[in-house]
Design an enzyme around this catalytic site. Sequence first.
Site, PDB file in Angstrom:
ATOM      1  N   SER A 123     -15.630 -36.453   6.107  1.00 45.68           N
ATOM      2  CA  SER A 123     -16.453 -36.586   7.303  1.00 45.68           C
ATOM      3  C   SER A 123     -15.567 -36.852   8.524  1.00 45.68           C
ATOM      4  O   SER A 123     -14.636 -36.094   8.767  1.00 45.68           O
ATOM      5  CB  SER A 123     -17.501 -37.687   7.096  1.00 45.68           C
ATOM      6  OG  SER A 123     -18.516 -37.601   8.070  1.00 45.68           O
ATOM      7  N   ASP A 241     -26.318 -29.417   5.302  1.00 47.20           N
ATOM      8  CA  ASP A 241     -26.029 -30.723   5.899  1.00 47.20           C
ATOM      9  C   ASP A 241     -27.143 -31.171   6.844  1.00 47.20           C
ATOM     10  O   ASP A 241     -27.545 -30.434   7.741  1.00 47.20           O
ATOM     11  CB  ASP A 241     -24.707 -30.656   6.670  1.00 47.20           C
ATOM     12  CG  ASP A 241     -24.045 -32.006   6.817  1.00 47.20           C
ATOM     13  OD1 ASP A 241     -24.756 -32.980   7.140  1.00 47.20           O
ATOM     14  OD2 ASP A 241     -22.820 -32.099   6.607  1.00 47.20           O
ATOM     15  N   HIS A 295     -24.522 -33.549   3.156  1.00 45.22           N
ATOM     16  CA  HIS A 295     -23.237 -34.065   3.608  1.00 45.22           C
ATOM     17  C   HIS A 295     -22.463 -34.769   2.488  1.00 45.22           C
ATOM     18  O   HIS A 295     -22.963 -35.706   1.864  1.00 45.22           O
ATOM     19  CB  HIS A 295     -23.468 -35.041   4.765  1.00 45.22           C
ATOM     20  CG  HIS A 295     -22.235 -35.366   5.539  1.00 45.22           C
ATOM     21  ND1 HIS A 295     -21.474 -34.408   6.181  1.00 45.22           N
ATOM     22  CD2 HIS A 295     -21.617 -36.547   5.779  1.00 45.22           C
ATOM     23  CE1 HIS A 295     -20.456 -34.982   6.787  1.00 45.22           C
ATOM     24  NE2 HIS A 295     -20.517 -36.279   6.555  1.00 45.22           N
TER      25      HIS A 295
END
Length: 314
Positions: A123, A241, A295
């Site tokens: 991330s 996502d 995600h």
Amino acid sequence: MISICCSRFSCILFLLFLIFSLVLSYIWWSPTKGGTNPEVLPVVLWHGMGDTCCVPFSLGAIMNLIVEQTKGGYVRSLQIGGNVLIDWQSGFFIHPNEQVDYVCKQLLQDEHLAKGYHAIGFSQGGQFLRAVAERCPNPPMRNLITLGGQHQGIFGLPMCPTLTEKPCDYITRLLDNAAYAPEVQKALVQATYWHDPIMENKYRLGSTFLADINNELFINKFYIENLQKLKKFVMVQFLNDTIVQPKESQWFQYYTTGQNKVIQPFTESKVYQDLGLDKMHRQGQLVFLGVEGDHLAISKAWFIQNIVPLLLEK
């Protein structure tokens, strides 16, 4: 009343997480593992927002998997600060420039990394490690792998699709109006890569991190030269996502200037040339991988099949 209950429940979960993590820090906590196989390059990990370096059910498990798959390769999972609490707080409240500077010094002091290393960013850890590649060429980074990194920033709230359009838009605009205030840039990590496509000048002048590493303030040739030293720059996008908005930022794409609906093709973006990505693209240094899921939702099998081979490269 529902939102208050949810908030309390979240706080309880967070406190339990911290307590559990602190206990683990005295039992299993180790930011480094492996090191018995000098034939493979070391691997450096940088966790994402709300995570820490070494929790056994998170990056600790990734560390173990890499050590196993590289038959004893050295793995270092970056811990910002001296304990789990500071490490967790860093994901929200320690400016990325300060974190990158800290990491560069730590990597330079690690003798295992002297001949080079591969890096995996999770991330927001993805764009932070890219900043390391651009700013700190020693020790040399070989392959940079970003899982869900926001290379062109974000312009939306986590899980915003669960809200109706009007409150979602209102909260987003409220954050945008304050994101570039100096005090907010200094205090909140996510503000430093909040990218308003409707007011690009405001973003470029107000962003204290992303606009710099993307060469949007001025062309820093040092950044270009260092990034082009990578053997491969691998960007993984999570195709379903709901956290990163737009999800295409994970592939260095973003909204066309002036609106927040249409995604501009990667090769037509200004950063494509300004950061030297065009040359890397032509030379085959850029790799784009897509994975079905939300995600950071990757399986062990997918990681072994797609990521481990990159870690075995010299």
